[in-house]
Write a protein that holds these residues in place. Sequence first.
Motif, PDB file in Angstrom:
ATOM      1  N   GLU A   1       1.983   1.430  -9.574  1.00 53.46           N
ATOM      2  CA  GLU A   1       0.794   1.831  -8.827  1.00 53.46           C
ATOM      3  C   GLU A   1       0.264   0.703  -7.934  1.00 53.46           C
ATOM      4  OE1 GLU A   1      -0.360   4.770  -8.757  1.00 53.46           O
ATOM      5  OE2 GLU A   1       0.445   5.771 -10.534  1.00 53.46           O
ATOM      6  N   ILE A   2       0.743  -0.507  -8.170  1.00 53.09           N
ATOM      7  CA  ILE A   2       0.263  -1.642  -7.374  1.00 53.09           C
ATOM      8  C   ILE A   2       0.684  -1.469  -5.918  1.00 53.09           C
ATOM      9  CG2 ILE A   2       0.450  -4.144  -7.025  1.00 53.09           C
ATOM     10  CD1 ILE A   2       0.900  -4.405 -10.055  1.00 53.09           C
ATOM     11  N   GLY A   3      -0.260  -1.635  -5.038  1.00 46.50           N
ATOM     12  CA  GLY A   3       0.016  -1.499  -3.614  1.00 46.50           C
ATOM     13  C   GLY A   3      -0.332  -0.151  -3.036  1.00 46.50           C
ATOM     14  N   HIS A   4      -0.662   0.814  -3.897  1.00 44.94           N
ATOM     15  CA  HIS A   4      -1.018   2.132  -3.377  1.00 44.94           C
ATOM     16  C   HIS A   4      -2.331   2.093  -2.593  1.00 44.94           C
ATOM     17  CE1 HIS A   4       1.716   4.702  -6.210  1.00 44.94           C
ATOM     18  NE2 HIS A   4       2.370   3.842  -5.465  1.00 44.94           N
ATOM     19  N   ASP A   5      -3.188   1.144  -2.941  1.00 42.45           N
ATOM     20  CA  ASP A   5      -4.413   0.991  -2.160  1.00 42.45           C
ATOM     21  C   ASP A   5      -4.097   0.621  -0.710  1.00 42.45           C
ATOM     22  OD1 ASP A   5      -3.398  -1.444  -3.136  1.00 42.45           O
ATOM     23  OD2 ASP A   5      -5.347  -2.432  -3.043  1.00 42.45           O
TER      24      ASP A   5
ATOM     25  N   ALA B   1      -0.565   8.991   9.068  1.00 40.02           N
ATOM     26  CA  ALA B   1      -1.849   8.695   8.447  1.00 40.02           C
ATOM     27  C   ALA B   1      -2.050   9.474   7.146  1.00 40.02           C
ATOM     28  CB  ALA B   1      -2.986   9.012   9.418  1.00 40.02           C
ATOM     29  N   MET B   2      -0.970  10.022   6.603  1.00 41.00           N
ATOM     30  CA  MET B   2      -1.038  10.774   5.347  1.00 41.00           C
ATOM     31  C   MET B   2      -0.197  10.109   4.252  1.00 41.00           C
ATOM     32  SD  MET B   2      -0.511  14.702   6.629  1.00 41.00           S
ATOM     33  CE  MET B   2      -0.968  15.241   8.275  1.00 41.00           C
ATOM     34  N   SER B   3       0.113   8.843   4.410  1.00 41.04           N
ATOM     35  CA  SER B   3       1.073   8.213   3.495  1.00 41.04           C
ATOM     36  C   SER B   3       0.576   8.180   2.053  1.00 41.04           C
ATOM     37  CB  SER B   3       1.426   6.803   3.967  1.00 41.04           C
ATOM     38  OG  SER B   3       0.323   5.927   3.884  1.00 41.04           O
TER      39      SER B   3
ATOM     40  N   ARG C   1     -11.442   5.389   2.700  1.00 36.34           N
ATOM     41  CA  ARG C   1     -12.102   4.131   2.325  1.00 36.34           C
ATOM     42  C   ARG C   1     -12.353   4.092   0.824  1.00 36.34           C
ATOM     43  NH1 ARG C   1     -14.840   1.946   7.320  1.00 36.34           N
ATOM     44  NH2 ARG C   1     -15.924   0.430   5.991  1.00 36.34           N
ATOM     45  N   GLN C   2     -12.821   5.218   0.283  1.00 32.34           N
ATOM     46  CA  GLN C   2     -13.120   5.259  -1.149  1.00 32.34           C
ATOM     47  C   GLN C   2     -11.856   5.349  -1.986  1.00 32.34           C
ATOM     48  OE1 GLN C   2     -16.218   4.410  -1.982  1.00 32.34           O
ATOM     49  NE2 GLN C   2     -16.340   4.297   0.261  1.00 32.34           N
ATOM     50  N   ILE C   3     -10.854   6.035  -1.479  1.00 35.83           N
ATOM     51  CA  ILE C   3      -9.565   6.062  -2.173  1.00 35.83           C
ATOM     52  C   ILE C   3      -9.003   4.653  -2.299  1.00 35.83           C
ATOM     53  CG2 ILE C   3      -7.137   6.718  -1.841  1.00 35.83           C
ATOM     54  CD1 ILE C   3      -8.097   9.459  -0.950  1.00 35.83           C
ATOM     55  N   PHE C   4      -9.161   3.852  -1.251  1.00 32.93           N
ATOM     56  CA  PHE C   4      -8.715   2.460  -1.324  1.00 32.93           C
ATOM     57  C   PHE C   4      -9.383   1.749  -2.493  1.00 32.93           C
ATOM     58  CE2 PHE C   4     -10.017  -1.915  -0.508  1.00 32.93           C
ATOM     59  CZ  PHE C   4      -8.779  -2.548  -0.507  1.00 32.93           C
ATOM     60  N   HIS C   5     -10.706   1.845  -2.583  1.00 32.19           N
ATOM     61  CA  HIS C   5     -11.435   1.129  -3.642  1.00 32.19           C
ATOM     62  C   HIS C   5     -11.053   1.644  -5.031  1.00 32.19           C
ATOM     63  CE1 HIS C   5     -13.896  -1.210  -0.962  1.00 32.19           C
ATOM     64  NE2 HIS C   5     -14.296  -0.131  -0.321  1.00 32.19           N
TER      65      HIS C   5
ATOM     66  N   LEU D   1      -1.645   1.726   0.985  1.00 38.39           N
ATOM     67  CA  LEU D   1      -1.278   2.949   1.703  1.00 38.39           C
ATOM     68  C   LEU D   1      -2.515   3.555   2.362  1.00 38.39           C
ATOM     69  CD1 LEU D   1       1.162   4.678  -0.832  1.00 38.39           C
ATOM     70  CD2 LEU D   1       1.772   3.435   1.251  1.00 38.39           C
ATOM     71  N   ALA D   2      -3.626   3.555   1.630  1.00 38.10           N
ATOM     72  CA  ALA D   2      -4.865   4.097   2.187  1.00 38.10           C
ATOM     73  C   ALA D   2      -5.325   3.271   3.387  1.00 38.10           C
ATOM     74  CB  ALA D   2      -5.950   4.141   1.116  1.00 38.10           C
ATOM     75  N   LEU D   3      -5.208   1.944   3.267  1.00 34.29           N
ATOM     76  CA  LEU D   3      -5.586   1.088   4.401  1.00 34.29           C
ATOM     77  C   LEU D   3      -4.670   1.320   5.595  1.00 34.29           C
ATOM     78  CD1 LEU D   3      -6.555  -2.454   3.027  1.00 34.29           C
ATOM     79  CD2 LEU D   3      -8.041  -0.566   3.733  1.00 34.29           C
ATOM     80  N   ASN D   4      -3.393   1.479   5.316  1.00 33.64           N
ATOM     81  CA  ASN D   4      -2.445   1.733   6.411  1.00 33.64           C
ATOM     82  C   ASN D   4      -2.766   3.048   7.117  1.00 33.64           C
ATOM     83  OD1 ASN D   4      -1.106  -0.634   5.806  1.00 33.64           O
ATOM     84  ND2 ASN D   4       0.484   0.366   4.584  1.00 33.64           N
TER      85      ASN D   4
END
Length: 222
Positions: free
Chosen positions: A80-84, A160-162, A42-46, A86-89
């Motif tokens: 780097e755009i869209g890497h967030d 879940a490790m993408s 969750r925090q990696i996403f943010h 990956l965390a949600l996925n």
Amino acid sequence: MSKWHELMREFQSSLAVFQQCETFQRLQEDTIGVEHYQAILRQIFHHARENPQIQALATVYFRGSQRDMVKKFYAHASSEIGHDQLALNDLKVLGVDVTDIPEEYPLAATSALLGYAFYQIQHHNPIGYLGYLLFLEFTPTTIGGELLKRLKVMGIPEEAMSFLADHTTIDVHHNKLMEQYVEKLVKSAADMSAVTYAIHTTARLYAGMLDDAIRTVESGAK
């Protein structure tokens, strides 16, 4: 010693401190579970969501020959755009409803990490931002493989490790860019000092983000 080798020595020193944080200690003790990993994601996403724009912001302060790096910085930031997402996925694979996560506030430690990057660029020495970027790029390529193995032992499915898997491999290219950035942008003792400071500060703040995330599990907070 070249400035690049000096900075890599500082990175290794900061990484050793980073790995002493509560999260890594608990990984070694096998007291981290799926729920802790979810909290970290969750925090990696943010955090990841802001990074492309932070890197683009740094170029606003480039002057003279520093502008030669603007195109590379923009291309790097764009990648780097869209890497967030990956965390949600990864969270979705783990059965988490991610609908409201983009609208929630980050934890305090995550905000501190992001706020430091903006502060370094806007109110201190913008070249010091390279230290923030260097730590983020080299950490997954240095210890990402080990972390992937630990996650597998925890029972985390590969799907879940993408986020981590992607950064363990793709950041190898970004690491090569880092040496070019340092050669072109770090020109003075003040620049070296700012980059070194940022490496160590980012290591401590990122560790704080991870630790803050796992503590939310025990406290029952999101």
